[in-house]
Design an enzyme around this catalytic site. Structure first.
Site, PDB file in Angstrom:
ATOM      1  N   SER A  10       0.839  -1.198   0.000  1.00  0.00           N
ATOM      2  CA  SER A  10       0.000   0.000   0.000  1.00  0.00           C
ATOM      3  C   SER A  10       0.878   1.254   0.000  1.00  0.00           C
ATOM      4  CB  SER A  10      -0.961  -0.043   1.186  1.00  0.00           C
ATOM      5  OG  SER A  10      -1.878   1.022   1.144  1.00  0.00           O
ATOM      6  N   HIS A  33      -8.256   1.333  -0.870  1.00  0.00           N
ATOM      7  CA  HIS A  33      -8.121   0.384  -1.986  1.00  0.00           C
ATOM      8  C   HIS A  33      -9.474  -0.167  -2.443  1.00  0.00           C
ATOM      9  CE1 HIS A  33      -3.878   0.761  -1.435  1.00  0.00           C
ATOM     10  NE2 HIS A  33      -3.987   0.410  -0.179  1.00  0.00           N
TER      11      HIS A  33
END
Length: 313
Positions: free
Chosen positions: A85, A188
Protein backbone atom coordinates in the site's frame (compact mmCIF):
# COMPACT_ATOMS: atom_id res chain seq x y z
CA UNK A 1 18.69 -12.80 -3.80
CA UNK A 2 17.65 -9.94 -1.52
CA UNK A 3 14.26 -8.19 -1.50
CA UNK A 4 13.57 -5.15 0.69
CA UNK A 5 9.95 -4.33 1.54
CA UNK A 6 8.21 -1.38 3.22
CA UNK A 7 5.08 -1.82 5.37
CA UNK A 8 1.70 -0.16 4.97
CA UNK A 9 -0.78 1.64 7.17
CA UNK A 10 -1.57 -0.08 10.44
CA UNK A 11 2.03 -1.11 11.12
CA UNK A 12 2.74 2.03 13.20
CA UNK A 13 2.68 1.93 17.01
CA UNK A 14 3.10 4.75 19.55
CA UNK A 15 6.73 5.68 20.13
CA UNK A 16 8.19 3.40 17.46
CA UNK A 17 10.62 6.03 16.17
CA UNK A 18 12.11 6.84 19.58
CA UNK A 19 15.26 4.69 19.25
CA UNK A 20 16.02 6.07 15.79
CA UNK A 21 15.90 9.66 17.00
CA UNK A 22 18.63 9.01 19.56
CA UNK A 23 20.95 9.24 16.55
CA UNK A 24 21.56 12.95 15.76
CA UNK A 25 21.87 12.24 12.03
CA UNK A 26 18.50 10.47 11.96
CA UNK A 27 16.92 13.23 14.04
CA UNK A 28 18.23 15.87 11.66
CA UNK A 29 17.04 13.95 8.61
CA UNK A 30 13.58 13.49 10.12
CA UNK A 31 13.47 17.23 10.80
CA UNK A 32 13.98 17.85 7.09
CA UNK A 33 11.36 15.27 6.07
CA UNK A 34 8.99 16.88 8.58
CA UNK A 35 9.50 20.26 6.95
CA UNK A 36 8.73 18.80 3.53
CA UNK A 37 5.63 16.98 4.80
CA UNK A 38 4.39 19.88 6.91
CA UNK A 39 4.08 17.61 9.96
CA UNK A 40 6.04 17.22 13.20
CA UNK A 41 7.04 13.63 12.48
CA UNK A 42 9.40 13.48 15.46
CA UNK A 43 6.50 14.20 17.80
CA UNK A 44 4.19 11.76 16.04
CA UNK A 45 6.82 9.03 16.03
CA UNK A 46 7.75 9.39 19.70
CA UNK A 47 5.03 11.06 21.78
CA UNK A 48 1.70 10.96 19.91
CA UNK A 49 -0.91 8.48 21.08
CA UNK A 50 -2.45 5.62 19.11
CA UNK A 51 -5.52 7.56 18.00
CA UNK A 52 -3.39 10.40 16.65
CA UNK A 53 -1.09 8.23 14.57
CA UNK A 54 -4.06 6.24 13.26
CA UNK A 55 -5.22 9.40 11.44
CA UNK A 56 -4.54 8.78 7.76
CA UNK A 57 -3.05 12.26 7.31
CA UNK A 58 -0.47 11.45 9.99
CA UNK A 59 0.03 7.72 9.56
CA UNK A 60 1.01 7.72 5.91
CA UNK A 61 3.79 10.35 6.02
CA UNK A 62 5.04 8.84 9.28
CA UNK A 63 5.34 5.37 7.75
CA UNK A 64 7.12 6.54 4.62
CA UNK A 65 9.51 8.73 6.61
CA UNK A 66 10.43 5.87 8.94
CA UNK A 67 11.19 3.57 6.00
CA UNK A 68 13.32 6.25 4.36
CA UNK A 69 15.28 6.85 7.57
CA UNK A 70 16.14 3.17 7.96
CA UNK A 71 16.86 2.56 4.29
CA UNK A 72 19.27 5.48 4.29
CA UNK A 73 21.26 3.88 7.10
CA UNK A 74 21.09 0.33 5.78
CA UNK A 75 23.40 0.78 2.81
CA UNK A 76 22.19 -2.18 0.76
CA UNK A 77 21.07 -2.38 -2.86
CA UNK A 78 18.54 -5.21 -3.16
CA UNK A 79 17.70 -7.26 -6.23
CA UNK A 80 14.09 -6.02 -6.00
CA UNK A 81 11.87 -3.83 -3.82
CA UNK A 82 8.19 -3.77 -2.93
CA UNK A 83 5.91 -1.93 -0.55
CA UNK A 84 2.50 -2.74 0.86
CA UNK A 85 0.00 0.00 0.00
CA UNK A 86 1.54 3.34 1.05
CA UNK A 87 4.81 1.46 1.49
CA UNK A 88 5.07 1.50 -2.30
CA UNK A 89 6.08 5.17 -2.10
CA UNK A 90 9.07 4.31 0.08
CA UNK A 91 9.86 1.38 -2.23
CA UNK A 92 9.86 3.78 -5.20
CA UNK A 93 12.56 5.82 -3.47
CA UNK A 94 14.59 2.66 -2.81
CA UNK A 95 14.22 1.82 -6.51
CA UNK A 96 15.52 5.26 -7.52
CA UNK A 97 12.24 6.39 -9.11
CA UNK A 98 11.52 9.21 -6.64
CA UNK A 99 13.60 11.41 -4.36
CA UNK A 100 12.94 11.52 -0.62
CA UNK A 101 11.41 14.97 -1.03
CA UNK A 102 9.10 13.95 -3.88
CA UNK A 103 7.98 10.96 -1.83
CA UNK A 104 7.11 13.08 1.21
CA UNK A 105 5.08 15.57 -0.83
CA UNK A 106 3.22 12.75 -2.57
CA UNK A 107 2.47 10.87 0.63
CA UNK A 108 1.35 14.08 2.34
CA UNK A 109 -1.17 14.72 -0.43
CA UNK A 110 -2.15 11.03 -0.65
CA UNK A 111 -2.91 10.93 3.08
CA UNK A 112 -4.93 14.14 3.00
CA UNK A 113 -6.90 13.09 -0.08
CA UNK A 114 -7.68 9.63 1.30
CA UNK A 115 -8.77 11.11 4.62
CA UNK A 116 -11.09 13.49 2.78
CA UNK A 117 -12.52 10.65 0.69
CA UNK A 118 -13.05 8.55 3.81
CA UNK A 119 -15.00 11.37 5.46
CA UNK A 120 -17.72 11.30 2.78
CA UNK A 121 -19.28 8.02 3.94
CA UNK A 122 -18.62 5.99 7.13
CA UNK A 123 -16.44 3.16 5.80
CA UNK A 124 -13.84 0.77 7.11
CA UNK A 125 -11.90 -2.43 6.61
CA UNK A 126 -12.09 -5.90 8.14
CA UNK A 127 -9.40 -8.57 8.02
CA UNK A 128 -10.81 -12.02 7.36
CA UNK A 129 -8.58 -14.71 8.81
CA UNK A 130 -9.00 -18.34 7.89
CA UNK A 131 -11.92 -19.94 6.10
CA UNK A 132 -12.09 -21.29 2.58
CA UNK A 133 -10.63 -18.69 0.24
CA UNK A 134 -13.27 -19.06 -2.47
CA UNK A 135 -16.07 -18.90 0.08
CA UNK A 136 -14.57 -15.80 1.71
CA UNK A 137 -14.21 -13.99 -1.61
CA UNK A 138 -17.74 -14.97 -2.62
CA UNK A 139 -19.14 -13.65 0.66
CA UNK A 140 -17.22 -10.39 0.28
CA UNK A 141 -18.73 -9.92 -3.17
CA UNK A 142 -22.20 -10.91 -1.97
CA UNK A 143 -22.15 -8.11 0.61
CA UNK A 144 -21.02 -5.51 -1.92
CA UNK A 145 -17.56 -5.27 -0.39
CA UNK A 146 -14.15 -5.05 -2.07
CA UNK A 147 -11.32 -7.54 -1.33
CA UNK A 148 -9.03 -4.58 -0.73
CA UNK A 149 -5.95 -6.53 0.40
CA UNK A 150 -5.21 -10.08 -0.67
CA UNK A 151 -2.28 -11.03 1.52
CA UNK A 152 -2.19 -14.70 0.62
CA UNK A 153 -3.86 -17.82 2.01
CA UNK A 154 -5.74 -17.19 5.20
CA UNK A 155 -5.82 -13.40 5.08
CA UNK A 156 -8.07 -11.24 2.93
CA UNK A 157 -9.13 -7.72 3.91
CA UNK A 158 -12.63 -6.55 3.02
CA UNK A 159 -13.44 -2.86 2.53
CA UNK A 160 -16.76 -1.06 2.33
CA UNK A 161 -19.38 0.77 4.36
CA UNK A 162 -19.67 0.03 8.05
CA UNK A 163 -23.14 -1.43 7.47
CA UNK A 164 -21.80 -3.80 4.82
CA UNK A 165 -18.95 -4.88 7.06
CA UNK A 166 -21.29 -5.51 9.99
CA UNK A 167 -23.58 -7.62 7.80
CA UNK A 168 -20.61 -9.60 6.51
CA UNK A 169 -19.30 -10.25 10.04
CA UNK A 170 -22.72 -11.49 11.13
CA UNK A 171 -22.80 -14.03 8.30
CA UNK A 172 -19.11 -14.86 7.88
CA UNK A 173 -18.27 -18.13 6.07
CA UNK A 174 -17.48 -21.18 8.16
CA UNK A 175 -14.02 -21.00 9.69
CA UNK A 176 -13.54 -17.32 8.82
CA UNK A 177 -12.73 -14.89 11.64
CA UNK A 178 -13.53 -11.25 10.81
CA UNK A 179 -11.43 -8.69 12.68
CA UNK A 180 -12.18 -4.97 12.17
CA UNK A 181 -9.05 -2.96 11.42
CA UNK A 182 -8.15 0.33 13.06
CA UNK A 183 -8.27 2.41 9.89
CA UNK A 184 -10.37 5.41 8.96
CA UNK A 185 -11.83 4.32 5.65
CA UNK A 186 -12.32 1.77 2.88
CA UNK A 187 -8.88 2.09 1.33
CA UNK A 188 -8.12 0.38 -1.99
CA UNK A 189 -11.78 0.38 -2.95
CA UNK A 190 -13.98 2.56 -5.19
CA UNK A 191 -14.67 4.78 -2.17
CA UNK A 192 -11.20 6.24 -2.71
CA UNK A 193 -11.83 7.42 -6.30
CA UNK A 194 -11.78 11.15 -5.37
CA UNK A 195 -8.32 10.71 -3.84
CA UNK A 196 -7.06 9.12 -7.07
CA UNK A 197 -8.22 12.15 -9.06
CA UNK A 198 -6.41 14.58 -6.76
CA UNK A 199 -3.11 12.67 -6.57
CA UNK A 200 -3.16 11.90 -10.32
CA UNK A 201 -3.23 15.62 -11.10
CA UNK A 202 -0.24 16.24 -8.83
CA UNK A 203 1.73 13.20 -10.01
CA UNK A 204 1.52 14.39 -13.62
CA UNK A 205 3.95 17.19 -12.73
CA UNK A 206 6.47 14.95 -10.96
CA UNK A 207 9.72 14.20 -12.76
CA UNK A 208 10.65 10.56 -12.26
CA UNK A 209 13.63 8.37 -13.09
CA UNK A 210 13.51 4.81 -14.33
CA UNK A 211 14.00 2.24 -11.62
CA UNK A 212 17.59 1.24 -10.88
CA UNK A 213 16.20 -1.66 -8.84
CA UNK A 214 13.26 -3.74 -10.11
CA UNK A 215 9.98 -2.60 -8.53
CA UNK A 216 7.32 -5.23 -7.77
CA UNK A 217 3.90 -3.60 -8.06
CA UNK A 218 0.91 -4.25 -5.78
CA UNK A 219 -1.46 -4.20 -8.73
CA UNK A 220 -0.52 -7.60 -10.15
CA UNK A 221 2.94 -8.56 -8.88
CA UNK A 222 4.65 -7.64 -12.13
CA UNK A 223 8.15 -6.16 -12.18
CA UNK A 224 8.38 -2.56 -13.39
CA UNK A 225 11.35 -0.48 -14.45
CA UNK A 226 9.72 2.47 -16.27
CA UNK A 227 9.54 5.26 -13.72
CA UNK A 228 6.34 6.81 -15.03
CA UNK A 229 4.56 3.48 -14.95
CA UNK A 230 5.73 2.91 -11.36
CA UNK A 231 4.24 6.22 -10.27
CA UNK A 232 1.02 5.72 -12.26
CA UNK A 233 0.51 2.32 -10.64
CA UNK A 234 1.15 3.72 -7.17
CA UNK A 235 -1.46 6.44 -7.69
CA UNK A 236 -4.06 4.13 -9.22
CA UNK A 237 -3.57 1.65 -6.39
CA UNK A 238 -5.28 4.05 -3.99
CA UNK A 239 -8.64 2.78 -5.26
CA UNK A 240 -7.60 -0.72 -6.37
CA UNK A 241 -7.01 -3.89 -4.34
CA UNK A 242 -3.51 -4.65 -3.08
CA UNK A 243 -2.42 -8.05 -4.40
CA UNK A 244 0.38 -8.78 -1.96
CA UNK A 245 -0.12 -12.48 -2.65
CA UNK A 246 1.00 -11.86 -6.24
CA UNK A 247 3.98 -9.83 -5.02
CA UNK A 248 5.09 -12.82 -2.94
CA UNK A 249 4.62 -15.12 -5.92
CA UNK A 250 6.82 -12.82 -8.00
CA UNK A 251 9.52 -12.82 -5.31
CA UNK A 252 9.47 -16.61 -5.34
CA UNK A 253 9.71 -16.65 -9.13
CA UNK A 254 12.73 -14.33 -8.94
CA UNK A 255 14.44 -16.70 -6.52
CA UNK A 256 14.32 -14.66 -3.30
CA UNK A 257 16.45 -16.05 -0.48
CA UNK A 258 16.27 -13.12 1.96
CA UNK A 259 13.50 -10.60 2.68
CA UNK A 260 14.15 -7.58 4.88
CA UNK A 261 11.28 -5.41 6.14
CA UNK A 262 11.90 -1.74 6.92
CA UNK A 263 10.40 -0.24 10.09
CA UNK A 264 7.90 -0.39 11.58
CA UNK A 265 8.42 -4.05 10.77
CA UNK A 266 6.80 -7.37 11.60
CA UNK A 267 3.61 -7.47 9.57
CA UNK A 268 5.11 -8.28 6.19
CA UNK A 269 7.77 -10.65 7.52
CA UNK A 270 5.02 -12.52 9.37
CA UNK A 271 2.99 -12.90 6.19
CA UNK A 272 6.09 -13.90 4.23
CA UNK A 273 7.10 -16.59 6.72
CA UNK A 274 3.69 -18.25 6.47
CA UNK A 275 3.53 -17.89 2.69
CA UNK A 276 7.00 -19.26 1.92
CA UNK A 277 6.74 -22.01 4.54
CA UNK A 278 3.50 -23.15 2.93
CA UNK A 279 5.40 -23.63 -0.31
CA UNK A 280 8.45 -25.30 1.25
CA UNK A 281 10.69 -22.41 0.20
CA UNK A 282 13.75 -21.64 2.32
CA UNK A 283 13.53 -17.85 2.58
CA UNK A 284 15.07 -16.01 5.52
CA UNK A 285 13.41 -12.86 6.86
CA UNK A 286 14.67 -9.90 8.86
CA UNK A 287 12.49 -7.37 10.72
CA UNK A 288 14.41 -4.12 11.11
CA UNK A 289 12.95 -2.11 13.98
CA UNK A 290 15.73 -0.15 15.68
CA UNK A 291 19.21 1.16 14.89
CA UNK A 292 20.84 -1.37 17.24
CA UNK A 293 20.03 -3.96 14.57
CA UNK A 294 21.76 -2.15 11.71
CA UNK A 295 25.02 -4.09 11.86
CA UNK A 296 23.13 -7.38 11.86
CA UNK A 297 20.82 -6.12 9.11
CA UNK A 298 23.76 -5.16 6.91
CA UNK A 299 25.25 -8.62 7.39
CA UNK A 300 21.90 -10.12 6.40
CA UNK A 301 21.83 -8.01 3.24
CA UNK A 302 25.40 -8.94 2.33
CA UNK A 303 24.58 -12.61 2.81
CA UNK A 304 21.68 -12.48 0.37
CA UNK A 305 22.99 -9.93 -2.13
CA UNK A 306 25.47 -10.53 -4.91
CA UNK A 307 28.68 -8.52 -4.83
CA UNK A 308 27.38 -5.81 -7.16
CA UNK A 309 24.24 -5.35 -5.05
CA UNK A 310 26.11 -4.13 -1.95
CA UNK A 311 26.98 -0.47 -1.57
CA UNK A 312 28.97 1.24 1.22
CA UNK A 313 26.97 1.96 4.38
Amino acid sequence: MLVIVAPGQGAQTPGFLSPWLEDPACAARLGWLSAVAGLDLAHHGTEADEDTIRDTKVAQPLLVASALLAAGRLGAAPAAVAGHSVGEIAAAVAAGVLSDEQAMVLVRERGRAMADAAAVTPTGMTAVLGGDRDEVLAAIEEHGLTPANDNGPGQVVAAGTLEQLEAFAAAAPKGARPRPLSVAGAFHSPHMAPAVDHVTALAAAVTVADARVPFITNSDGSVLEDGREVLDRIVGQIARPVRWDLCLERMADLGVTGLLELPPSGTLTGIAKRWFRGRDLAVETFSLDNPDQLEEARAFCEKHATADQVVPA
